[in-house]
Design an enzyme around this catalytic site. Structure first.
Site, PDB file in Angstrom:
ATOM      1  N   ASN A 168     -22.777 -22.249 103.221  1.00  0.00           N
ATOM      2  CA  ASN A 168     -23.628 -21.434 102.366  1.00  0.00           C
ATOM      3  C   ASN A 168     -23.400 -21.850 100.919  1.00  0.00           C
ATOM      4  OD1 ASN A 168     -24.910 -19.226 104.186  1.00  0.00           O
ATOM      5  ND2 ASN A 168     -22.748 -19.288 104.817  1.00  0.00           N
ATOM      6  N   GLU A 169     -24.232 -22.758 100.442  1.00  0.00           N
ATOM      7  CA  GLU A 169     -24.066 -23.336  99.119  1.00  0.00           C
ATOM      8  C   GLU A 169     -24.563 -22.382  98.027  1.00  0.00           C
ATOM      9  OE1 GLU A 169     -22.315 -25.805  98.703  1.00  0.00           O
ATOM     10  OE2 GLU A 169     -22.695 -27.486 100.051  1.00  0.00           O
ATOM     11  N   PRO A 170     -24.253 -22.678  96.750  1.00  0.00           N
ATOM     12  CA  PRO A 170     -24.730 -21.835  95.650  1.00  0.00           C
ATOM     13  C   PRO A 170     -26.222 -21.548  95.763  1.00  0.00           C
ATOM     14  CG  PRO A 170     -23.187 -23.437  94.797  1.00  0.00           C
ATOM     15  CD  PRO A 170     -23.407 -23.787  96.249  1.00  0.00           C
TER      16      PRO A 170
END
Length: 636
Positions: A168-170
């Site tokens: 879950n990236e920025p």
């Protein structure tokens, strides 16, 4: 004894006004990993007693490896069974086949599933080879399977430098579910060593969503090493924001973040504890506080005032010391005494306040270098100075460094050798193997030998340039390194014996070793582990009573000012000499295989790091040097 220790399972952590998540800090990540494994083991056993399945959410990456090793050990000892365990992994690269050695499917079987009695049907890992048009339904089904089982009883997490949990990236939202996602460039760069180059790292992945993760009944998040310190601080002390996805964990009611000392280094209670509560002002903490204050208010040490101390939470330190004037003088003198142009000790001089002993005047010196260029990158100026000042200097390259040589570089040397030795089939075979390699293939022994020889000859070029005779250059080729891939084997008895042999042969008065644990593929840490383990075995030998261990840091990081115990200033000519020595390592010059987060070439980052250290000393009010190499003494 270790089984008696439990992590506290509490609500929101409010021990300080800064921290919003309960966390525990350990000096040793191995010990902390054992505690994590024991909590998982206890949960599995509790569910077995209740006749229920245990639903585990599992993570990949380097952080949980020792947890899995400990779980495997408990199983082998007959203390744990996985017959009631159902697992759901967080993520998988896309596209990615299960037989690819870089797949998380392979990772989980390698580190856990192949070694325990879990039912294969109970293993759930996102598939990296689902057709793109089928992914949405696949992700929905993955979510539904977890929900039908009642959700996750336990979720093990790591954290990426972007703040990602899972992948879950920025920008990921709190309500996100399992889905395909585009990987952040930093995440891909951090994975580059595993894939033999950034260009080979997949750009997408399938990940469990934040919504699913934070519904787990219990969460443990692991973070090791100083590279995680910044994002750990943002996660634990910052505001909840999609730009730091891990910050959503602040809303979880049963989470513990487990840190080693380096990952915790930026937390306010660790970095500046005087801002949190009353301190026990040890000499080390005084130095840390005063140098921090000097840099914070941008004043030299001797210009700090009572008001500066009071305004920054240090009134108790002033009360203890009497006045800013007295304290400033004491700290200034301490730092002044770390600076020496005689890293091997100055003969016929009072060494009471010098970092090294005056006697013996000519010392036996053993410089350990994890890779065949760390010696000149990290301490090339000091290396040269020790030779020039007449010490008996030896350098020991702990690994061959072959994995850091590109196929193109090896091909170039192989083709030159073939031309010089027409009719010799060895070189043709090497060339053919390199040309037929697929991405991710492990190098053959012949190719690894060729790449290792390239680095060997480059090392000789650098050491000869510095004036060191060839017979004082030692290539240890430690076995743990020779896997043909970025992931290394654990340090074992053969490695220890080789290190032991070189130390007991030379009987050094000084050992220099890499204390830089920020190395992107972990070789520095393993090499230091081998040295420290060896020293623990031989420290009672008579010659070890006169042996001091100095730690340098490598191309990625420098010691903090308050940690530096020996600062060796370099003149402009010595900086140029060091740079020239680094440039002998041509295979590492134009395309660095394991760049880390710094895109500069090694010679440039080393030069700028040394100049930055000198500038920091200058800003504190000490002498203005061109550059400084820094060392910290390790006591044993």
């Amino acid at each position: 004894m270790i089984k008696e220790i439990k992590f506290r399972q509490v609500g929101k952590f409010e021990d300080t006004k800064f921290e919003k998540i309960h966390n525990e800090i350990f000096q040793d990540s191995s010990y902390a990993s054992k505690l994590a494994a024991l909590e998982i083991s206890d949960l599995i056993k509790q569910k077995q007693k209740e006749g229920k399945p245990c639903i585990l959410g599992l993570a990949t990456g380097s952080s949980p490896i020792k947890v899995y090793e400990e779980l495997v050990t408990l199983y082998r000892l007959g203390e744990l069974s996985f017959n009631n365990v159902i697992t759901f992994n967080l993520d998988e690269y896309y596209p990615m086949d299960t037989d690819n050695q870089q797949s998380y499917y392979h990772f989980m079987h390698q580190h856990l599933f192949d070694h325990v009695d879990i039912n294969p049907e109970n293993i759930n890992i996102p598939s990296g080879n689902i057709n793109l048009e089928e992914i949405d339904q696949y992700c929905i089904d993955y979510e539904m399977k977890i929900k039908k089982l009642g959700g996750l009883d336990f979720q093990l997490l790591g954290i990426g430098r972007t703040g990602h949990i899972g992948f879950n990236e920025p920008g990921s939202h709190r309500n996100s579910g399992t889905r395909i996602i585009t990987l952040d460039h930093i995440t891909r760069r951090d994975a580059a060593s595993d894939f033999n180059g950034l260009e080979n790292v997949p750009k997408r992945a399938i990940t469990m969503g934040i919504s699913t993760i934070i519904k787990a009944k219990r969460i443990l998040l692991l973070a090791w090493g100083h590279k995680k310190a910044s994002v750990v601080k943002k996660t634990i002390e910052g505001e909840i924001t999609p730009q730091i996805p891990a910050s959503f964990l602040q809303d979880h009611k049963n989470i513990t973040v487990i840190l080693d000392s380096e990952a915790a280094a930026d937390l306010t209670r660790i970095k500046t504890p005087w801002l949190v509560d009353q301190c026990i002002w040890t000499p080390k903490l005084k130095l840390k506080a005063v140098t921090w204050l000097s840099e914070e208010v941008q004043k030299p040490l001797l210009k700090l005032t009572d008001k500066d101390y009071n305004d920054h939470g240090m009134s108790s330190l002033l009360t203890l010391e009497g006045s800013a004037y007295e304290l400033n003088i004491k700290m200034f003198n301490h730092l002044q005494n770390t600076i020496t142009g005689w890293p091997g000790g100055k003969p016929n001089a009072d060494d009471t306040k010098r970092p090294e002993r005056a006697n013996p005047a000519q010392k036996r010196v053993l410089i350990f270098s994890p890779h065949p260029d760390d010696d000149v990158i990290s301490m090339g100026g000091t290396f040269s100075r020790l030779i020039d000042q007449g010490h008996d200097v030896h350098v020991a390259y702990q690994t061959s460094g072959n994995i850091a040589v590109t196929d193109q570089e090896a091909l170039k040397f192989g083709e030159v050798a073939q031309r010089l030795a027409e009719g010799n089939s060895i070189f043709k075979n090497i060339i053919d193997v390199i040309k037929s390699k697929n991405t991710g293939d492990i190098d053959s022994p012949e190719v690894r030998l060729t790449k290792g020889l390239i680095r060997t000859m480059e090392s000789y070029g650098a050491t000869r340039y510095l004036g060191l005779p060839d017979h004082k250059v030692h290539f240890l080729n430690l076995p743990f390194y020779e896997t043909g891939r970025a992931k290394k084997n654990p340090i074992d008895t053969p490695d220890i014996n080789i290190v032991k042999d070189i130390i007991t042969h030379i009987k050094p008065h000084q050992i220099y070793a890499a204390g830089d644990l920020a190395d992107p593929h972990g070789t520095h840490k393993l090499c230091l582990d081998a040295i420290l383990e060896t020293i623990s075995i031989i420290k009672h030998e008579k010659f070890m009573n006169d042996c001091w261990l100095w730690l340098y840091r490598g191309a990625w990081h420098e010691w903090d000012i308050h940690d530096i115990e020996m600062a060796v200033p370099l003149s402009p000519d010595e900086v140029n000499r060091k740079t020239n020595a680094i440039l002998f390592h041509q295979s590492q010059k134009d395309k660095v295989m394991f760049q880390g987060e710094d895109s500069r070439e090694f010679w440039l980052r080393a030069e700028e790091r040394n100049k930055d250290t000198a500038e920091r000393y200058d800003n504190l009010g000490l002498a203005d040097y061109e550059a400084i190499e820094a060392f910290k003494r390790h006591y044993f």
